[in-house]
Design a protein around this motif. Sequence first.
Motif, PDB file in Angstrom:
ATOM      1  N   PRO A 155     -10.758  47.632  -9.742  1.00 10.30           N
ATOM      2  CA  PRO A 155     -10.461  46.604  -8.736  1.00 10.30           C
ATOM      3  C   PRO A 155      -8.985  46.213  -8.706  1.00 10.30           C
ATOM      4  CG  PRO A 155     -12.493  46.087  -9.888  1.00 10.30           C
ATOM      5  CD  PRO A 155     -11.884  47.251 -10.608  1.00 10.30           C
ATOM      6  N   LEU A 156      -8.357  46.117  -9.894  1.00 12.13           N
ATOM      7  CA  LEU A 156      -6.935  45.784  -9.940  1.00 12.13           C
ATOM      8  C   LEU A 156      -6.096  46.908  -9.337  1.00 12.13           C
ATOM      9  CD1 LEU A 156      -4.509  44.103 -10.832  1.00 12.13           C
ATOM     10  CD2 LEU A 156      -4.674  45.193 -13.078  1.00 12.13           C
ATOM     11  N   ALA A 157      -6.406  48.145  -9.719  1.00 12.02           N
ATOM     12  CA  ALA A 157      -5.646  49.284  -9.209  1.00 12.02           C
ATOM     13  C   ALA A 157      -5.761  49.387  -7.692  1.00 12.02           C
ATOM     14  CB  ALA A 157      -6.138  50.577  -9.864  1.00 12.02           C
ATOM     15  N   LEU A 158      -6.965  49.116  -7.170  1.00 12.43           N
ATOM     16  CA  LEU A 158      -7.166  49.208  -5.723  1.00 12.43           C
ATOM     17  C   LEU A 158      -6.501  48.052  -4.981  1.00 12.43           C
ATOM     18  CD1 LEU A 158     -10.902  50.343  -5.611  1.00 12.43           C
ATOM     19  CD2 LEU A 158      -8.890  51.713  -5.048  1.00 12.43           C
ATOM     20  N   SER A 159      -6.213  46.959  -5.706  1.00 12.95           N
ATOM     21  CA  SER A 159      -5.576  45.806  -5.064  1.00 12.95           C
ATOM     22  C   SER A 159      -4.057  45.891  -5.060  1.00 12.95           C
ATOM     23  CB  SER A 159      -6.007  44.507  -5.762  1.00 12.95           C
ATOM     24  OG  SER A 159      -5.503  44.459  -7.087  1.00 12.95           O
ATOM     25  N   LEU A 160      -3.500  46.928  -5.700  1.00  9.34           N
ATOM     26  CA  LEU A 160      -2.044  47.078  -5.699  1.00  9.34           C
ATOM     27  C   LEU A 160      -1.542  47.259  -4.264  1.00  9.34           C
ATOM     28  CD1 LEU A 160      -1.427  49.482  -8.731  1.00  9.34           C
ATOM     29  CD2 LEU A 160      -0.845  47.060  -8.586  1.00  9.34           C
ATOM     30  N   VAL A 176      -0.086  36.275 -14.640  1.00  4.24           N
ATOM     31  CA  VAL A 176       1.122  37.081 -14.452  1.00  4.24           C
ATOM     32  C   VAL A 176       0.857  38.197 -13.445  1.00  4.24           C
ATOM     33  CG1 VAL A 176       2.768  38.640 -15.565  1.00  4.24           C
ATOM     34  CG2 VAL A 176       2.043  36.562 -16.738  1.00  4.24           C
ATOM     35  N   LEU A 177      -0.307  38.848 -13.575  1.00  3.43           N
ATOM     36  CA  LEU A 177      -0.644  39.917 -12.636  1.00  3.43           C
ATOM     37  C   LEU A 177      -0.771  39.372 -11.213  1.00  3.43           C
ATOM     38  CD1 LEU A 177      -3.270  41.954 -14.709  1.00  3.43           C
ATOM     39  CD2 LEU A 177      -0.967  42.677 -14.070  1.00  3.43           C
ATOM     40  N   PHE A 178      -1.342  38.194 -11.076  1.00  3.80           N
ATOM     41  CA  PHE A 178      -1.485  37.585  -9.750  1.00  3.80           C
ATOM     42  C   PHE A 178      -0.111  37.368  -9.109  1.00  3.80           C
ATOM     43  CE2 PHE A 178      -1.735  33.764  -7.045  1.00  3.80           C
ATOM     44  CZ  PHE A 178      -2.668  34.202  -6.118  1.00  3.80           C
ATOM     45  N   VAL A 179       0.843  36.899  -9.909  1.00  8.00           N
ATOM     46  CA  VAL A 179       2.197  36.680  -9.408  1.00  8.00           C
ATOM     47  C   VAL A 179       2.852  38.003  -9.020  1.00  8.00           C
ATOM     48  CG1 VAL A 179       4.518  35.903 -10.015  1.00  8.00           C
ATOM     49  CG2 VAL A 179       2.526  34.542 -10.688  1.00  8.00           C
ATOM     50  N   LEU A 180       2.704  39.017  -9.880  1.00  6.70           N
ATOM     51  CA  LEU A 180       3.334  40.311  -9.627  1.00  6.70           C
ATOM     52  C   LEU A 180       2.780  40.975  -8.363  1.00  6.70           C
ATOM     53  CD1 LEU A 180       3.515  41.797 -13.245  1.00  6.70           C
ATOM     54  CD2 LEU A 180       5.434  41.049 -11.826  1.00  6.70           C
ATOM     55  N   LEU A 181       1.469  40.822  -8.139  1.00  8.64           N
ATOM     56  CA  LEU A 181       0.851  41.451  -6.971  1.00  8.64           C
ATOM     57  C   LEU A 181       1.349  40.849  -5.659  1.00  8.64           C
ATOM     58  CD1 LEU A 181      -2.832  41.894  -8.212  1.00  8.64           C
ATOM     59  CD2 LEU A 181      -1.110  43.677  -7.881  1.00  8.64           C
ATOM     60  N   LEU A 239       6.173  47.205 -13.910  1.00 12.36           N
ATOM     61  CA  LEU A 239       5.937  45.999 -14.704  1.00 12.36           C
ATOM     62  C   LEU A 239       4.472  45.575 -14.625  1.00 12.36           C
ATOM     63  CD1 LEU A 239       7.160  43.827 -16.465  1.00 12.36           C
ATOM     64  CD2 LEU A 239       7.770  42.546 -14.398  1.00 12.36           C
ATOM     65  N   THR A 240       3.864  45.754 -13.461  1.00 17.14           N
ATOM     66  CA  THR A 240       2.427  45.458 -13.320  1.00 17.14           C
ATOM     67  C   THR A 240       1.616  46.328 -14.272  1.00 17.14           C
ATOM     68  OG1 THR A 240       2.726  44.859 -10.994  1.00 17.14           O
ATOM     69  CG2 THR A 240       0.494  45.368 -11.712  1.00 17.14           C
ATOM     70  N   GLY A 241       1.988  47.598 -14.365  1.00 12.98           N
ATOM     71  CA  GLY A 241       1.306  48.495 -15.298  1.00 12.98           C
ATOM     72  C   GLY A 241       1.515  48.078 -16.740  1.00 12.98           C
ATOM     73  N   VAL A 242       2.736  47.656 -17.079  1.00 12.55           N
ATOM     74  CA  VAL A 242       3.035  47.201 -18.444  1.00 12.55           C
ATOM     75  C   VAL A 242       2.139  46.030 -18.828  1.00 12.55           C
ATOM     76  CG1 VAL A 242       4.778  46.048 -19.877  1.00 12.55           C
ATOM     77  CG2 VAL A 242       5.418  48.028 -18.490  1.00 12.55           C
ATOM     78  N   ILE A 243       2.038  45.041 -17.940  1.00  7.66           N
ATOM     79  CA  ILE A 243       1.209  43.864 -18.214  1.00  7.66           C
ATOM     80  C   ILE A 243      -0.272  44.241 -18.239  1.00  7.66           C
ATOM     81  CG2 ILE A 243       0.545  41.574 -17.407  1.00  7.66           C
ATOM     82  CD1 ILE A 243       3.371  41.743 -18.516  1.00  7.66           C
ATOM     83  N   ASN A 244      -0.683  45.118 -17.331  1.00  6.69           N
ATOM     84  CA  ASN A 244      -2.079  45.542 -17.297  1.00  6.69           C
ATOM     85  C   ASN A 244      -2.488  46.227 -18.601  1.00  6.69           C
ATOM     86  OD1 ASN A 244      -4.658  46.128 -15.953  1.00  6.69           O
ATOM     87  ND2 ASN A 244      -3.965  48.241 -16.005  1.00  6.69           N
TER      88      ASN A 244
END
Length: 246
Positions: A25-30, A114-119, A130-135
């Motif tokens: 779900p996260l990957a598809l929301s990028l 943090v992911l919500f902000v980055l997206l 950076l999204t991948g790093v945090i994920n």
Amino acid sequence: MQAFFLTGLTIGIIGSFHCIGMCGPLALSLPVNKEEQAWKQVAAIMAYNLGRVATYFCLGILFGIIGKSFALVGYQQALSVATGLLLLIVLVFGHKLRTNIPVIAAFHRWIKNVLFVLLRKPQRIGIFFLTGVINGLLPCGLVYLAIASAITTGTAVNGSMVMLGFGLGTIPLMVVLMVAGTFISVAFRSRIRRMVPYFAGLVACVLILRGLNLGIPYVSPVMPGSSSIEVVGCHPDSIIVNTVRQ
């Protein structure tokens, strides 16, 4: 090092089926712009996945160093058994641990924020990375499994190779998901996810067997630094023994 890399790669390839269920779900929301040129879309997807790999690689170094400290004092056997048992505990009670332990729950919430902000940031390669790093820091049973394998290697280099192989092994299926996610049904992802705990349980049992030093090649070999007792002399009034380091 090749053997440790292949171990991580195997865990990553098999476990990537779990990834499409948990991280899908996260990957598809990028915010990958489908109207961009193909090479830009590929660059964004790869930046995200390489960010995850970078985190896993650093975790491999960290936990490899921790494992080395145990190996230096001769506790590598105990570490392997304890890691296997801990993995089984996480496997059975993982959800409760994430929600009932305040530190873990708070860390999980922080990562999600943090992911919500980055997206919501502009679509740039650095943001995807950076999204991948945090994920890569998200609490995940599959990552715990790879870390458990890394910590028992006993060195930072070998630990990093396990985690590097693990990260790279998850990339192919994650890329397929991000490119053609609509063709992978939720029901299929759910079925695959149910298979992963059995694989994790198998690895946990192997770690426990490895720590028991049973002398079984590949499964439970004699670990360097383990101890055994050898009788070198016998007298009616005393028995002389030596501790032999393997």
